[in-house]
Design a protein around this motif. Structure first.
Motif: not given
Ligand code: NDP
Length: 480
Positions: A147, A175-176, A227, A230, A249, A282, A384
């Protein structure tokens, strides 16, 4: 410094390497906790614990699992102020928002799936008088829940609750950047005595921690929110392993204001949907299209009211706008404002970072920003930004605003403001968005399918969809 640990096999433990990283309070810019940097070997340990727990957990009745979820919900609710303060501190979001949205919704997630699992039925097909088919819906096994930082407990619980309710054991990674309420959830599970290994929460960055969850061969389903890039990486890593995937996403959501709308209502919710959680939801409506007959009036009212929105200390109960999640994210938002200017946009409100005096002087704050004069196809209107930035544009015809709305690669949500019901149905059906709100924003009934079209999502969450995602269907055919 508070110390966050992994929750594995019912206990709080450090990572095998002992490596840790700091997490900071966005409102002050100061580090206040450390969390483990978990590696593949830590995920191995969590998976072993989950496998050990699986038979016992899956073997419980739905009613017994439901009771555990209700216990979690009640414990959070009983202590909601502490949870809200922790979420606000970790994310920079206003305390009032954490109190009214994040924590109540996390409680609702656990309660909803605790109840939903008691009210589902599997199917039977009577093929002929002597042939009966029925469908078993069994838990998948060990599932991964990953998440993002914007709604930490809200989105983590949205995944964990249906996964547990249906009998799976979970490896979850918050998330970290925002690990605190997940850590509190670990402590709570220990306090209430949740059977060890049923829920495991591991901390650390996307790479290596998230990556190790996706790569682990015994974690056979991944529910991810984050995102689009990701999500793309996760999909490409998980596909060769044939994992079941749910990906929620990014979004670049249109907010369409027709001239026959309820003006004040549309205005109020345009501000809310643009700037709630500093635009870091999002579902935020970041592209505002207003029909030309009311454009000037709407713009003036919007500029007047948004001008009054001042970011302030999130811990202050009166604050409506808090801090941006991190310095890096603030810089990203600023780079988009520079891009918007380069693309010919005019900043009509905000556009600058600001310093909040007192304890928040080193925090990450950004003025709410409105940009006018951009083409719907420019990068500012296509990518975005995920910050307190909206673009404003007039439109003349229904058809053109539908085309502009659909012109992005995303398709998460949209809002339409009109009193004309026929138009509302017509436009909603033509929009390529997974959720369309008419004369409202962010009303969520947890039974409805939730998710995005195009590059905003694969699969759906919520209600039956989530219960189906976390189970595998098996057809049993009997010749009587
Ligand atoms: P990220 O994609 O950066 O991170 C999401 C999660 O994935 C975090 O826990 C992250 O860890 C982890 N992650 C990152 N890289 C990897 C990998 N290679 N393999 C597995 N896990 C990984 O998103 P954000 O945290 O920056 O959140 C913002 C984004 O989330 C925006 O684009 C937003 O639109 C979207 N979002 C979508 C929603 C929806 O319902 N559609 C709802 C809320 C947000 P870490 O953070 O520790 O790097």
């Amino acid at each position: 410094m508070e110390i966050i640990q992994n929750y594995i096999d019912g206990a709080l433990i450090t990572s095998k390497s002992g490596n840790v990283m700091p997490t900071e309070e966005p409102a002050t810019g100061s580090e206040y906790a450390s969390l483990p940097v978990s590696e593949p070997s830590d995920i191995d340990v969590a998976v072993i614990a989950a496998k050990k727990a699986f038979q016992g957990w899956a073997g419980l009745s739905s009613a017994d699992r439901s009771q555990w979820l209700l216990k979690i919900a009640q414990a959070i609710e009983d202590d909601r102020d502490r949870w809200a303060s922790a979420e606000s501190k970790d994310t920079g979001k206003p305390l009032a928002l954490a109190r009214s949205l994040d924590i109540p919704r996390a409680v609702a997630n656990f309660r909803f799936f605790a109840n939903a699992v008691l009210h589902t039925a599997s199917q039977a097909h009577h093929t002929s008088p002597t042939i009966l088919n029925y469908t078993n819906r069994n838990p998948i096994g060990i599932v991964g829940c990953i998440s993002p930082w914007n709604l930490p407990l809200y989105l983590l619980s949205w995944k964990i609750a249906p996964a547990l309710a249906t009998g799976n054991c979970v490896i979850a990674k918050p998330s970290e950047i925002t690990p605190m309420t997940a850590h509190m959830l670990s402590q709570l599970c220990i306090e209430i005595g949740l059977p060890p290994g049923v829920l495991n929460i591991v901390h650390g960055p996307g790479d290596p921690t998230g990556q190790a969850i996706v790569d682990h061969p015994d974690i056979t389903a991944i529910s991810f929110t984050g995102g689009t890039q990701t999500g793309r990486n996760i999909a490409s890593n998980a596909a060769p392993l044939f994992k079941k995937l749910s990906l929620e996403m990014g979004g670049k959501n249109p907010n369409i204001v027709f001239q026959d709308c309820d003006f004040e209502d549309a205005l109020k919710h345009t501000i809310r949907s643009g700037f709630a959680n500093q635009g870091q939801i999002c579902l935020c409506g970041s592209r505002v299209f207003v029909q030309q007959e009311i454009y000037q009036r709407f713009k003036k009212a919007l500029v007047d009211q948004v001008g009054w929105l001042k970011p302030a200390d999130p811990a202050d109960a009166e604050t409506k706008m808090g801090a941006i999640i991190s310095k890096e994210h603030l810089q990203k938002i600023e780079s988009y404002i520079a891009l918007a200017k380069h693309e010919g946009g005019k900043i009509i409100v905000g556009g600058e970072r600001i310093q909040v005096k007192g304890r928040c002087q080193h925090g990450y704050f950004m003025q709410p920003t409105i940009i006018e004069g951009l083409h719907h196809n420019c990068r500012t209107n296509q990518e975005e930004i995920f910050g307190p930035v909206i673009t404003l544009a007039p439109f003349k015809y229904e058809q053109e605003v539908i085309e502009w709305s659909n012109s992005v690669e995303y398709g998460l949500s949209a809002s339409i403001w009109t009193k004309n019901l026929s138009r509302a149905h017509r436009v909603a059906s033509l929009l390529k968005n997974g959720v369309v709100w008419v004369n409202c924003w962010l009303i969520r009934d947890l039974r409805t399918p939730f998710g995005g079209m195009k590059q905003s999502g694969v699969g759906r969450e919520g209600g039956e969809e989530a219960l189906r995602f976390f189970t595998k269907a098996q057809n049993v055919c009997i010749q009587l």
